[in-house]
Design a protein around this motif. Structure first.
Motif, PDB file in Angstrom:
ATOM      1  N   UNK A  10       0.815  -1.212   0.000  1.00 33.28           N
ATOM      2  CA  UNK A  10       0.000   0.000   0.000  1.00 33.28           C
ATOM      3  C   UNK A  10       0.850   1.264   0.000  1.00 33.28           C
ATOM      4  N   UNK A  11       2.140   1.124   0.228  1.00 32.63           N
ATOM      5  CA  UNK A  11       3.043   2.277   0.209  1.00 32.63           C
ATOM      6  C   UNK A  11       4.384   1.796  -0.299  1.00 32.63           C
ATOM      7  N   UNK A  12       4.971   2.334  -1.288  1.00 29.94           N
ATOM      8  CA  UNK A  12       4.506   3.503  -2.025  1.00 29.94           C
ATOM      9  C   UNK A  12       3.229   3.189  -2.785  1.00 29.94           C
ATOM     10  N   UNK A  37      12.977 -10.714  13.159  1.00 28.45           N
ATOM     11  CA  UNK A  37      13.532  -9.496  13.761  1.00 28.45           C
ATOM     12  C   UNK A  37      13.830  -8.402  12.730  1.00 28.45           C
ATOM     13  N   UNK A  38      13.019  -8.319  11.689  1.00 32.00           N
ATOM     14  CA  UNK A  38      13.120  -7.238  10.702  1.00 32.00           C
ATOM     15  C   UNK A  38      11.734  -6.652  10.489  1.00 32.00           C
ATOM     16  N   UNK A  39      11.677  -5.369  10.193  1.00 34.97           N
ATOM     17  CA  UNK A  39      10.411  -4.707   9.948  1.00 34.97           C
ATOM     18  C   UNK A  39       9.745  -4.231  11.220  1.00 34.97           C
ATOM     19  N   UNK A  40       8.687  -3.465  11.033  1.00 36.80           N
ATOM     20  CA  UNK A  40       7.938  -2.888  12.130  1.00 36.80           C
ATOM     21  C   UNK A  40       6.448  -3.008  11.868  1.00 36.80           C
ATOM     22  N   UNK A  41       5.696  -3.272  12.918  1.00 40.14           N
ATOM     23  CA  UNK A  41       4.244  -3.258  12.837  1.00 40.14           C
ATOM     24  C   UNK A  41       3.805  -1.812  12.960  1.00 40.14           C
ATOM     25  N   UNK A  42       2.974  -1.367  12.047  1.00 38.60           N
ATOM     26  CA  UNK A  42       2.464   0.000  12.058  1.00 38.60           C
ATOM     27  C   UNK A  42       0.951  -0.054  12.181  1.00 38.60           C
ATOM     28  N   UNK A  43       0.436   0.510  13.240  1.00 36.22           N
ATOM     29  CA  UNK A  43      -1.008   0.495  13.455  1.00 36.22           C
ATOM     30  C   UNK A  43      -1.684   1.571  12.622  1.00 36.22           C
ATOM     31  N   UNK A  49      -3.799  -3.946  10.137  1.00 37.16           N
ATOM     32  CA  UNK A  49      -2.421  -3.842  10.607  1.00 37.16           C
ATOM     33  C   UNK A  49      -1.473  -3.802   9.420  1.00 37.16           C
ATOM     34  N   UNK A  50      -0.442  -2.993   9.545  1.00 39.29           N
ATOM     35  CA  UNK A  50       0.526  -2.833   8.458  1.00 39.29           C
ATOM     36  C   UNK A  50       1.913  -3.229   8.944  1.00 39.29           C
ATOM     37  N   UNK A  51       2.704  -3.715   8.030  1.00 40.14           N
ATOM     38  CA  UNK A  51       4.106  -4.019   8.310  1.00 40.14           C
ATOM     39  C   UNK A  51       4.948  -3.146   7.390  1.00 40.14           C
ATOM     40  N   UNK A  52       5.874  -2.416   7.969  1.00 36.64           N
ATOM     41  CA  UNK A  52       6.797  -1.581   7.200  1.00 36.64           C
ATOM     42  C   UNK A  52       8.159  -2.262   7.161  1.00 36.64           C
ATOM     43  N   UNK A  53       8.719  -2.332   5.968  1.00 35.83           N
ATOM     44  CA  UNK A  53      10.041  -2.918   5.755  1.00 35.83           C
ATOM     45  C   UNK A  53      10.865  -1.993   4.886  1.00 35.83           C
ATOM     46  N   UNK A  54      12.084  -1.717   5.309  1.00 28.65           N
ATOM     47  CA  UNK A  54      13.014  -0.967   4.467  1.00 28.65           C
ATOM     48  C   UNK A  54      13.572  -1.925   3.415  1.00 28.65           C
ATOM     49  N   UNK A  55      14.037  -1.383   2.305  1.00 32.18           N
ATOM     50  CA  UNK A  55      14.555  -2.203   1.206  1.00 32.18           C
ATOM     51  C   UNK A  55      15.674  -3.124   1.682  1.00 32.18           C
ATOM     52  N   UNK A  93      12.693   3.251  -0.753  1.00 35.43           N
ATOM     53  CA  UNK A  93      13.460   2.927   0.445  1.00 35.43           C
ATOM     54  C   UNK A  93      12.652   2.106   1.431  1.00 35.43           C
ATOM     55  N   UNK A  94      11.337   2.347   1.475  1.00 30.80           N
ATOM     56  CA  UNK A  94      10.466   1.687   2.447  1.00 30.80           C
ATOM     57  C   UNK A  94       9.197   1.223   1.775  1.00 30.80           C
ATOM     58  N   UNK A  95       8.737   0.048   2.194  1.00 31.30           N
ATOM     59  CA  UNK A  95       7.504  -0.521   1.674  1.00 31.30           C
ATOM     60  C   UNK A  95       6.582  -0.814   2.849  1.00 31.30           C
ATOM     61  N   UNK A  96       5.286  -0.626   2.628  1.00 30.15           N
ATOM     62  CA  UNK A  96       4.279  -0.951   3.639  1.00 30.15           C
ATOM     63  C   UNK A  96       3.339  -1.977   3.054  1.00 30.15           C
TER      64      UNK A  96
END
Length: 101
Positions: A10-12, A37-43, A49-55, A93-96
């Motif tokens: 959903x992002x970009x 142990x990679x990425x972050x949960x974004x509420x 619920x979304x997960x954000x991961x850098x490239x 750089x970042x994907x959601x």
């Protein structure tokens, strides 16, 4: 989102393409930060619920998925590989990602 269960970016703004088709099993996006142990949960109070991961985290996730392919659910490993395949040719750089299963 469409009715086909799976994981979408959903992002970009990619038009929410299906990145991973859910084939059944006990796994989900939330397993990635917990187990690898990679990425972050974004509420998002207005959505799933979304997960954000850098490239660079997605590249690391591919290595980890290959290394632990016999230790975790096959669907989770395929999800990780699908995320990597999706991000491979993109310059963001970042994907959601969100899931709907």
């Amino acid at each position: 989102m469409t009715s086909e269960p799976g994981v979408r970016c959903v992002q970009p703004d990619c038009g929410e393409p299906l990145v991973h088709r859910y084939e059944g099993g006990d796994y989900g996006l939330e397993d990635i930060p917990e187990l690898f142990q990679v990425g972050r949960v974004a509420s998002d109070p207005d959505g799933p619920e979304r997960i954000e991961l850098r490239a660079e985290e997605i590249r690391e996730l591919k290595v980890l998925a290959d290394a632990y392919s016999f230790d975790f659910e096959g669907g989770l490993i395929q999800l990780c590989l699908d995320l990597h395949r999706f991000a491979l040719d993109r310059r963001e750089d970042t994907f959601t990602f969100v899931q709907d299963f």
